[in-house]
Design a protein around this motif. Structure first.
Motif, PDB file in Angstrom:
ATOM      1  N   TYR A 111     108.400 125.622  50.550  1.00 26.99           N
ATOM      2  CA  TYR A 111     109.366 126.059  51.003  1.00 26.99           C
ATOM      3  C   TYR A 111     109.314 125.960  52.745  1.00 26.99           C
ATOM      4  N   GLU A 112     108.486 126.125  53.293  1.00 26.05           N
ATOM      5  CA  GLU A 112     108.275 125.922  54.634  1.00 26.05           C
ATOM      6  C   GLU A 112     108.902 124.417  55.047  1.00 26.05           C
ATOM      7  N   ASN A 113     108.150 123.427  54.353  1.00 27.59           N
ATOM      8  CA  ASN A 113     108.637 122.208  54.502  1.00 27.59           C
ATOM      9  C   ASN A 113     109.876 121.701  54.003  1.00 27.59           C
ATOM     10  N   ASP A 114     110.575 122.531  53.072  1.00 23.93           N
ATOM     11  CA  ASP A 114     112.118 122.202  52.970  1.00 23.93           C
ATOM     12  C   ASP A 114     112.804 122.731  53.986  1.00 23.93           C
ATOM     13  N   VAL A 115     112.275 123.544  54.957  1.00 24.29           N
ATOM     14  CA  VAL A 115     113.113 124.137  55.973  1.00 24.29           C
ATOM     15  C   VAL A 115     112.908 122.996  57.134  1.00 24.29           C
ATOM     16  N   ARG A 116     111.584 122.405  57.262  1.00 23.24           N
ATOM     17  CA  ARG A 116     111.470 121.307  58.110  1.00 23.24           C
ATOM     18  C   ARG A 116     112.323 120.136  57.763  1.00 23.24           C
ATOM     19  N   ALA A 117     112.459 119.831  56.441  1.00 21.52           N
ATOM     20  CA  ALA A 117     113.178 118.707  56.139  1.00 21.52           C
ATOM     21  C   ALA A 117     114.858 118.949  56.522  1.00 21.52           C
ATOM     22  N   PHE A 118     115.034 120.096  56.346  1.00 18.03           N
ATOM     23  CA  PHE A 118     116.558 120.387  56.489  1.00 18.03           C
ATOM     24  C   PHE A 118     116.968 120.303  57.993  1.00 18.03           C
ATOM     25  N   HIS A 119     116.041 120.904  58.890  1.00 22.43           N
ATOM     26  CA  HIS A 119     116.234 120.830  60.384  1.00 22.43           C
ATOM     27  C   HIS A 119     115.925 119.516  60.755  1.00 22.43           C
ATOM     28  N   LYS A 120     115.184 118.527  60.123  1.00 23.25           N
ATOM     29  CA  LYS A 120     115.327 117.170  60.444  1.00 23.25           C
ATOM     30  C   LYS A 120     116.789 116.746  60.194  1.00 23.25           C
ATOM     31  N   ALA A 121     117.077 116.821  59.150  1.00 29.03           N
ATOM     32  CA  ALA A 121     118.646 116.293  58.733  1.00 29.03           C
ATOM     33  C   ALA A 121     119.688 116.964  59.653  1.00 29.03           C
ATOM     34  N   LEU A 122     119.374 118.291  60.055  1.00 28.10           N
ATOM     35  CA  LEU A 122     120.319 118.828  60.839  1.00 28.10           C
ATOM     36  C   LEU A 122     120.381 118.026  62.457  1.00 28.10           C
ATOM     37  N   ARG A 123     119.144 117.818  62.696  1.00 24.84           N
ATOM     38  CA  ARG A 123     118.874 116.967  64.098  1.00 24.84           C
ATOM     39  C   ARG A 123     119.509 115.673  64.124  1.00 24.84           C
ATOM     40  N   LYS A 124     119.263 114.995  62.856  1.00 27.91           N
ATOM     41  CA  LYS A 124     119.787 113.737  62.806  1.00 27.91           C
ATOM     42  C   LYS A 124     121.521 113.676  62.858  1.00 27.91           C
ATOM     43  N   PHE A 125     122.028 114.666  62.185  1.00 31.89           N
ATOM     44  CA  PHE A 125     123.476 114.753  62.331  1.00 31.89           C
ATOM     45  C   PHE A 125     123.636 115.092  63.803  1.00 31.89           C
ATOM     46  N   TYR A 126     123.212 115.846  64.460  1.00 33.24           N
ATOM     47  CA  TYR A 126     123.771 116.269  65.769  1.00 33.24           C
ATOM     48  C   TYR A 126     123.281 115.233  66.745  1.00 33.24           C
ATOM     49  N   TYR A 127     122.022 114.751  66.623  1.00 31.54           N
ATOM     50  CA  TYR A 127     121.670 113.563  67.732  1.00 31.54           C
ATOM     51  C   TYR A 127     122.558 112.365  67.600  1.00 31.54           C
ATOM     52  N   TYR A 128     123.228 112.096  66.609  1.00 34.96           N
ATOM     53  CA  TYR A 128     124.325 111.129  66.371  1.00 34.96           C
ATOM     54  C   TYR A 128     125.391 111.443  67.405  1.00 34.96           C
ATOM     55  N   HIS A 129     125.945 112.742  67.136  1.00 34.40           N
ATOM     56  CA  HIS A 129     127.242 112.963  67.800  1.00 34.40           C
ATOM     57  C   HIS A 129     126.831 113.272  69.179  1.00 34.40           C
ATOM     58  N   LEU A 130     125.684 113.614  69.749  1.00 39.66           N
ATOM     59  CA  LEU A 130     125.330 114.029  70.979  1.00 39.66           C
ATOM     60  C   LEU A 130     125.043 112.739  71.753  1.00 39.66           C
ATOM     61  N   PHE A 131     124.445 111.843  71.142  1.00 41.31           N
ATOM     62  CA  PHE A 131     124.066 110.618  71.911  1.00 41.31           C
ATOM     63  C   PHE A 131     125.150 109.581  72.072  1.00 41.31           C
ATOM     64  N   LYS A 132     125.639 109.236  70.880  1.00 44.74           N
ATOM     65  CA  LYS A 132     126.789 108.448  70.719  1.00 44.74           C
ATOM     66  C   LYS A 132     128.049 108.792  71.319  1.00 44.74           C
ATOM     67  N   ASP A 133     128.169 110.110  71.383  1.00 44.04           N
ATOM     68  CA  ASP A 133     129.400 110.744  71.921  1.00 44.04           C
ATOM     69  C   ASP A 133     130.609 110.600  71.593  1.00 44.04           C
ATOM     70  N   PRO A 134     130.661 110.592  70.043  1.00 45.36           N
ATOM     71  CA  PRO A 134     132.242 110.437  69.468  1.00 45.36           C
ATOM     72  C   PRO A 134     133.160 111.557  69.934  1.00 45.36           C
ATOM     73  N   GLU A 135     134.337 111.389  69.780  1.00 45.41           N
ATOM     74  CA  GLU A 135     135.569 112.368  70.243  1.00 45.41           C
ATOM     75  C   GLU A 135     135.075 113.595  69.346  1.00 45.41           C
ATOM     76  N   PHE A 136     135.153 114.749  69.663  1.00 44.64           N
ATOM     77  CA  PHE A 136     135.038 115.938  68.982  1.00 44.64           C
ATOM     78  C   PHE A 136     135.997 116.193  68.173  1.00 44.64           C
ATOM     79  N   SER A 137     135.727 116.614  66.648  1.00 44.63           N
ATOM     80  CA  SER A 137     136.405 116.543  65.714  1.00 44.63           C
ATOM     81  C   SER A 137     135.729 117.673  64.650  1.00 44.63           C
ATOM     82  N   GLN A 138     136.886 118.662  64.428  1.00 49.86           N
ATOM     83  CA  GLN A 138     136.306 119.650  63.226  1.00 49.86           C
ATOM     84  C   GLN A 138     136.053 118.845  62.155  1.00 49.86           C
ATOM     85  N   GLU A 139     136.750 117.930  61.469  1.00 48.54           N
ATOM     86  CA  GLU A 139     136.464 117.202  60.193  1.00 48.54           C
ATOM     87  C   GLU A 139     135.194 116.752  60.205  1.00 48.54           C
ATOM     88  N   SER A 140     134.662 116.282  61.398  1.00 50.12           N
ATOM     89  CA  SER A 140     133.142 115.710  61.175  1.00 50.12           C
ATOM     90  C   SER A 140     132.413 116.709  60.873  1.00 50.12           C
TER      91      SER A 140
END
Length: 436
Positions: A386-415
């Motif tokens: 379960y702990e490693n499941d949490v880490r895997a989820f957090h990794k996916a969360l970071r991947k999502f936000y890193y793209y939007h933070l570094f590529k800096d697309p226009e903010f959209s609620q739909e994203s």
């Protein structure tokens, strides 16, 4: 050769004693109570998870609706992660008493979020709580001793032993039949409530039969121990009371002394980082980043995320505004700093569990508890999973936000429709997706 008439005769003899009936009634009562206790707790845990899931989604939707950039959206939104109880978790609570089975995490450094509610080392439980595993592994052997300790000694003290052996067609058939008509009802009153609770809770027939086999195996082992002591030539002249004392001594050594001693030695020998040390290391790394040169943070971050090397433009000497991607970069570096301690923590926990598995070979009760916890998916491996499941989820969360933070697309609620959602066994799913 034992015949049905032998079983019928011995059944009439055995159940002619009120003590036998009372003992079976007590065992049935303990089995029902322990199962009901575990069942009620697992139902409460499941209800808690369902209730939190509803509130988690509503709270996240509300938080996202008030954000105007991805950095603040990541900061203010929480995500529920959880380890749902298996259909047989009510039989053996196991490590769900020791390891957290739910967390609310966000985009910040993860290790502190995992261990801040678990400052102490997870330890191998000694006797555990009053659940079905406790009843069958710790208490049931005592009832076996109570029922079988005077199997032959009582006949010797009544001066009927030699007469029974001489007059019987097969002397062994007498004692075999008596053991069978004693132990079969004992197994039935223990396992019948389990089957009922298991079916009610939606457990598969195979998993229920697995637990039944474990309990029957425990009964067989303890019956063999009791019968071997009772049949030993060196104890042939001992009274039933003396034999009972020897059998209780064997129970005390294997059920109490061996596990407690092993528990103490294992914790002393296997060096394990404290959960609090992991939290402190991660937080110090994060807090000190505010005072370090920005390039130090980027250097450590890019070492593990080279794909963002061309998107790190930020000079606080020229731009005094707050920069979200730098903020989350040093959160990542905080986790990287605590990574070795976290891995050592898990490795030490698994090492303790492995050593305990060898110790269990000397303790039928401990072995039974471990097997039941494994069948119920409440053992150490399940909770570390379960702990490693949490880490895997957090990794996916970071991947999502890193793209939007570094590529800096226009903010959209739909994203946020693509925002990762936690599911149990996420680590396994992630590995499968990686392979594909």
């Amino acid at each position: 050769m034992m015949r049905f008439t032998d079983l019928k005769r011995e059944a009439g003899f055995v159940f002619g004693h009120r003590q036998i009936k009372l003992t079976l009634l007590v065992v049935f009562f303990l089995s029902v109570v322990s199962l009901w206790t575990g069942f009620a707790e697992m139902q409460e845990q499941q209800a808690t998870i369902e209730r939190l899931l509803e509130k988690d989604q509503a709270e996240r939707d509300s938080a996202l609706a008030h954000q105007s950039n991805y950095g603040s959206a990541a900061y203010y939104t929480f995500h529920l992660t959880y380890s749902p109880p298996s259909p047989l978790a009510f039989t053996a609570v196991g490590e769900r008493d020791v390891f957290p089975w739910k967390h609310r995490i966000r985009m910040l450094a993860l290790e502190g979020q995992i261990y801040e509610s678990d400052a102490d080392n997870p330890e191998l439980a000694f006797l555990g709580r009053f659940d079905f595993a406790f009843v069958t592994s710790v208490l049931l052997p005592l009832f076996i001793i109570l029922l079988l300790y005077d199997l032959k000694a009582k006949e010797r003290e009544a001066r009927r032993f030699d007469l029974l052996n001489v007059t019987a067609r097969n002397a062994h058939a007498i004692w075999t039949a008596r053991v069978i008509v004693t132990l079969v009802p004992l197994a039935l009153v223990t396992l019948a409530p389990l089957v009922v609770f298991g079916l009610i809770n939606g457990a598969s027939l195979l998993s229920i039969l697995t637990v039944c086999a474990i309990v029957i195996g425990n009964i067989a082992i303890w019956s063999a121990i009791v019968l071997v002591i009772g049949a030993a030539k060196r104890f042939a002249s001992f009274s039933a009371t003396h034999l009972a004392s020897i059998m209780l001594g064997a129970w005390l050594v294997t059920t109490v002394i061996v596990p407690v001693t092993a528990h103490t030695v294992i914790n002393a020998v296997v060096e394990t980082p404290e959960g609090g040390d992991i939290v402190l290391t991660q937080r110090e790394a994060v807090n000190s980043a505010w005072d370090k040169p920005v390039k130090d943070t980027w250097r450590a971050f890019i070492a593990t995320h080279p794909q963002w090397a061309d998107y790190t433009e930020f000079d606080p000497e020229r731009d005094s505004s707050f920069n979200w991607k730098w903020y989350y970069a040093f959160q990542q570096v905080g986790d990287q700093t605590a990574s070795d301690l976290s891995k050592a923590y898990q490795a030490a926990t698994l090492q303790k569990d492995t050593i305990a598995s060898y110790v269990a070979l000397l303790s039928p009760s401990l072995l039974t508890q471990r097997l039941l916890s494994s069948a119920a998916d409440t053992n150490v491996n399940a909770m570390l999973g379960y702990e490693n499941d949490v880490r895997a989820f957090h990794k996916a969360l970071r991947k999502f936000y890193y793209y939007h933070l570094f590529k800096d697309p226009e903010f959209s609620q739909e994203s946020f429709e693509a925002l990762p959602q936690f599911t149990p066994n996420m680590r396994t799913l992630g590995e499968s997706n990686k392979e594909n």
